[in-house]
Design a protein around this motif. Structure first.
Motif: not given
Length: 266
Positions: A59-68, A70-81, A121-126
């Protein structure tokens, strides 16, 4: 006179209520649907029809915005059971895109990737659109035998699943179960037991072991006993042998995953 007068008013209301309730529970088909008859069975290509639920779940319960740079990007936290034990990995859009491009070739039914948006890529809707799309994609892959037995182990490397976990997950699939039974037994070796043998106590493994002992092995022995009668029944000898050519080919291709034939970490 007439049929309507045969029912008292109370009974008529009760009959109407019962009819409406039955129709609500089992609505009749209409138009083309009625002409087509009962619904057809769901295609076997769908992951839900490919066998029991995988003991490796995501499941992907969370995301985090990181600074690059040139621009910010989103990291998707994939939780594995992993057979009941949880851990997580961080993946970006391009990681999902590369995985999809590699595996859609062998399984065209993998759900499509969401649209790439360079500056949003960091927009909430995206992010809200991508999260469930990535989950659908990964869950399909974990229900796809083509993906789970893929020679480069792309999905397992993406999830950072250790080799013993890959063996145990593949053991769940009936088509190659006997090929992986011996490797799965290696989880009791001193080298692996402390960190990896917990998978053998998982409910899905216990049920699979019973299936192997009570159904798969007796059926295999029975097929082997009929090997001499293959020509009389018109069945090719290869199909009647205890280990078919397809099984031998798959076993040779998979090799011993503990000796370097599996995914990344051991």
């Amino acid at each position: 006179s007439g049929p309507a007068r045969m029912f008292p008013e109370v009974d008529e209301r009760r009959r109407i209520a019962m009819t409406e309730s039955a129709l609500a529970a089992h609505p009749p088909a209409s138009g083309e649907a009625a002409a087509a008859g009962p619904p057809k069975a769901v295609s076997a290509a769908r992951p839900a029809d490919r066998g029991p639920k995988s003991p490796v779940q995501i499941q992907i319960p969370n995301t985090e915005e990181r600074s690059g740079l040139l621009k910010a990007f989103t990291v998707y936290i994939v939780q594995i059971s992993d057979f009941g034990r949880n851990y997580q990995v961080e993946r970006r859009f391009d990681d999902f895109a590369n995985l999809h491009a590699e595996l859609v070739v062998i399984d065209p039914n993998i759900p499509p990737m969401p649209e790439k948006k360079m500056w949003a890529s960091t927009d909430a809707s995206t992010v809200a659109e991508r999260k469930p799309a990535f989950e659908r994609m990964l869950r399909h892959m974990l229900a796809s035998e083509e993906v789970m037995f893929e020679k480069n182990n792309a999905v397992w490397k993406f999830l950072d699943l250790p080799n013993p976990g890959v063996v145990a997950a593949r053991y769940m699939l009936k088509s190659q179960r006997l090929n992986y039974a011996r490797q799965c037994g290696k989880l009791l070796d001193p080298k692996y037991e402390k960190e990896h043998a917990y998978r053998l106590a998982h409910d899905s493994v216990i049920r699979t072991n019973l299936q192997v002992l009570l159904v798969d092995l007796p059926a295999k022995k029975l097929d082997g006993g009929r090997g001499g009668k293959a020509e009389a029944t018109g069945q090719p000898a290869e199909e009647a042998s205890p280990t078919s050519a397809a099984e031998e080919s798959s076993a040779a291709a998979s090799g011993d995953i503990f000796d370097g034939g599996g995914s990344g970490s051991g």
